[in-house]
Write a protein that holds these residues in place. Sequence first.
Motif, PDB file in Angstrom:
ATOM      1  N   ARG A  83     -26.725  -7.791  17.495  1.00  0.00           N
ATOM      2  CA  ARG A  83     -27.015  -7.539  16.081  1.00  0.00           C
ATOM      3  C   ARG A  83     -26.630  -6.115  15.691  1.00  0.00           C
ATOM      4  NH1 ARG A  83     -32.962 -10.126  14.993  1.00  0.00           N
ATOM      5  NH2 ARG A  83     -32.252 -10.142  12.813  1.00  0.00           N
ATOM      6  N   HIS A  84     -26.845  -5.180  16.588  1.00  0.00           N
ATOM      7  CA  HIS A  84     -26.426  -3.808  16.308  1.00  0.00           C
ATOM      8  C   HIS A  84     -24.906  -3.709  16.252  1.00  0.00           C
ATOM      9  CE1 HIS A  84     -26.360   0.538  16.298  1.00  0.00           C
ATOM     10  NE2 HIS A  84     -25.658   0.560  17.417  1.00  0.00           N
ATOM     11  N   ALA A  85     -24.214  -4.397  17.171  1.00  0.00           N
ATOM     12  CA  ALA A  85     -22.745  -4.385  17.160  1.00  0.00           C
ATOM     13  C   ALA A  85     -22.208  -5.065  15.907  1.00  0.00           C
ATOM     14  CB  ALA A  85     -22.210  -5.079  18.416  1.00  0.00           C
ATOM     15  N   ALA A  86     -22.860  -6.145  15.476  1.00  0.00           N
ATOM     16  CA  ALA A  86     -22.434  -6.828  14.260  1.00  0.00           C
ATOM     17  C   ALA A  86     -22.599  -5.926  13.037  1.00  0.00           C
ATOM     18  CB  ALA A  86     -23.219  -8.121  14.073  1.00  0.00           C
ATOM     19  N   ASP A 102     -24.772 -14.736   7.592  1.00  0.00           N
ATOM     20  CA  ASP A 102     -24.303 -15.859   8.411  1.00  0.00           C
ATOM     21  C   ASP A 102     -24.137 -15.440   9.876  1.00  0.00           C
ATOM     22  OD1 ASP A 102     -24.294 -17.445   6.217  1.00  0.00           O
ATOM     23  OD2 ASP A 102     -22.117 -17.502   5.949  1.00  0.00           O
ATOM     24  N   VAL A 103     -23.563 -14.268  10.107  1.00  0.00           N
ATOM     25  CA  VAL A 103     -23.355 -13.808  11.476  1.00  0.00           C
ATOM     26  C   VAL A 103     -24.691 -13.552  12.158  1.00  0.00           C
ATOM     27  CG1 VAL A 103     -22.413 -11.930  12.872  1.00  0.00           C
ATOM     28  CG2 VAL A 103     -21.064 -12.880  10.998  1.00  0.00           C
ATOM     29  N   ASP A 104     -25.654 -12.995  11.432  1.00  0.00           N
ATOM     30  CA  ASP A 104     -26.964 -12.737  12.030  1.00  0.00           C
ATOM     31  C   ASP A 104     -27.653 -14.036  12.419  1.00  0.00           C
ATOM     32  OD1 ASP A 104     -29.059 -10.498  12.472  1.00  0.00           O
ATOM     33  OD2 ASP A 104     -30.177 -12.054  11.404  1.00  0.00           O
ATOM     34  N   ARG A 105     -27.591 -15.041  11.575  1.00  0.00           N
ATOM     35  CA  ARG A 105     -28.176 -16.349  11.913  1.00  0.00           C
ATOM     36  C   ARG A 105     -27.474 -16.965  13.117  1.00  0.00           C
ATOM     37  NH1 ARG A 105     -27.805 -20.210   7.060  1.00  0.00           N
ATOM     38  NH2 ARG A 105     -28.671 -21.581   8.649  1.00  0.00           N
ATOM     39  N   VAL A 142     -17.837 -10.794  17.101  1.00  0.00           N
ATOM     40  CA  VAL A 142     -18.953 -10.000  17.627  1.00  0.00           C
ATOM     41  C   VAL A 142     -19.168 -10.308  19.102  1.00  0.00           C
ATOM     42  CG1 VAL A 142     -21.423  -9.516  17.414  1.00  0.00           C
ATOM     43  CG2 VAL A 142     -20.038  -9.865  15.370  1.00  0.00           C
ATOM     44  N   LEU A 143     -19.138 -11.580  19.470  1.00  0.00           N
ATOM     45  CA  LEU A 143     -19.336 -11.958  20.866  1.00  0.00           C
ATOM     46  C   LEU A 143     -18.247 -11.378  21.760  1.00  0.00           C
ATOM     47  CD1 LEU A 143     -20.382 -15.705  20.406  1.00  0.00           C
ATOM     48  CD2 LEU A 143     -21.871 -13.766  20.873  1.00  0.00           C
ATOM     49  N   ASP A 144     -17.024 -11.394  21.281  1.00  0.00           N
ATOM     50  CA  ASP A 144     -15.933 -10.812  22.054  1.00  0.00           C
ATOM     51  C   ASP A 144     -16.078  -9.291  22.141  1.00  0.00           C
ATOM     52  OD1 ASP A 144     -13.280 -11.196  23.385  1.00  0.00           O
ATOM     53  OD2 ASP A 144     -12.623  -9.921  21.734  1.00  0.00           O
ATOM     54  N   PHE A 149     -17.789 -13.444  25.411  1.00  0.00           N
ATOM     55  CA  PHE A 149     -17.101 -14.607  24.848  1.00  0.00           C
ATOM     56  C   PHE A 149     -15.963 -15.027  25.756  1.00  0.00           C
ATOM     57  CE2 PHE A 149     -13.662 -16.290  22.116  1.00  0.00           C
ATOM     58  CZ  PHE A 149     -14.293 -17.444  21.699  1.00  0.00           C
ATOM     59  N   PHE A 150     -15.778 -16.336  25.875  1.00  0.00           N
ATOM     60  CA  PHE A 150     -14.663 -16.910  26.632  1.00  0.00           C
ATOM     61  C   PHE A 150     -13.999 -17.967  25.761  1.00  0.00           C
ATOM     62  CE2 PHE A 150     -12.996 -20.256  29.500  1.00  0.00           C
ATOM     63  CZ  PHE A 150     -12.002 -19.508  30.104  1.00  0.00           C
ATOM     64  N   ASP A 151     -12.740 -17.741  25.449  1.00  0.00           N
ATOM     65  CA  ASP A 151     -11.988 -18.667  24.591  1.00  0.00           C
ATOM     66  C   ASP A 151     -11.379 -19.751  25.459  1.00  0.00           C
ATOM     67  OD1 ASP A 151     -10.629 -19.920  22.607  1.00  0.00           O
ATOM     68  OD2 ASP A 151      -9.493 -18.169  21.926  1.00  0.00           O
TER      69      ASP A 151
END
Length: 448
Positions: A83-86, A102-105, A142-144, A149-151
């Motif tokens: 959340r801080h990175a977002a 939306d990103v926070d949810r 944000v996950l990346d 994150f893994f695509d």
Amino acid sequence: MLQPYLEKVRHHQLFLTNLHRTRCTGPPRGKRRGRPRLPDPAPALPPAFGWVQPALFEVRRDFTRFDRREHVRLDNPWLAWARHAAHRLAEAHGWPRRVRLDVDRALVIVLSGHTGGEVVRHSEVFPALRSRGLSVERTVEVLDHIGVFFDDRPSCFDRWLESKLDGLAAGIRRDVQDWARLLRDGGPRSQPRDVATVWGYLNRLRPVLLEWSNRYDHLREVTRDDVLAHLATVHGSQRKHTLVALRSLFTRAKKNGTIFKNPTSRIRVGQQESGVIQPLEAEDVRSSVAAVTRPADRLILALAAVHAARPGAIRRLQLDDLDIGDRRLVVDGRVRPLDELTLQVALAWLEHRRRRWPDTANPHLLINKQTALETGPISGVSVSTALRGQTATLERLRVDRQLEEGLVHGPDPLHLAEVFGLAEKTAIRYTDSAQALLSQAAETGPVS
């Protein structure tokens, strides 16, 4: 009672009447109306974790079954860090309030039960976020950013390559697949080629490869006569491009040792005669001008028709490349004077951009609703969509502008190279076309 205080007064501030703000029940003037600003999340650091027990087998999580009342864990350190990175990404890229919410949810759904060493796959988050109408692209960003994150999506190139290899013989398929991947990714002694080059090569060779697959099992069975028979069916630039692609394919197969002899060796491409470049009709130009209605499309049209800018150069233009004060425009490193038409459509676009995306951090001149939340350029499709189906496309308008320069200022290749940054052979070709058109006009003109 006021006497002691008045004796200490040495100066007094004067005010103009009727300029002070009166008290009112509504919102104060000058304040931004709307919902209050989102509170900033508490600063967080990356969670520290040590040794992690490797999983015995892979278990895919189903985020579609997330229940906020049962599964939410707001005290998860990974969620706090995300959340801080977002929040920092949102400030840097100018995300609007809706996207931030939306990103926070989405982060609460994905990271409430996250532990160190786990990765979040695209195939896991996509169905859960898409079903709730949340932003998958921004959440993945944000996950990346925090490294979890893994695509796992198959690449577009792999899917396209599988479709083009369908129907080929097994032996031919292996050589073609190895050649296509080498072109795209490069090798120890070869540079990677542009993906459009790979598309053009394989699309051009697919018909003849399907024909050979009906008769042969390997490329080593293809003879020189087979290559010449196919080249006899194509002419002009198609013959040249087909032979170049076949030569590249068989050279790679020869280097791998899958064929004994290159059947394309000593087959000459031949000198291709370039025809006279013809100018566009006035009606075609008027049709393209009437087709563009949005401010961005008008600016794109002006850049191509006035400054002969290629679509790639238009996409790469930065805000700093447009100097309104000095009336200058920098296109691919070349400084050009800013004419009145381009100036007016540029001002209209900048005003539309300011009203539509006031907080964007994208430095490119042209943006859209996708790139306004990022820092990259718009796609090539976005540049050419407005003139799709028109005779006067962006490429035709660019060519017509360079030909017009040769017709107006005389067929001088040095002048064309200086104005548009053309290569030597290209400038000479435009000069020859301009000379031919001027000679034809002189011959067919009225006799005095």
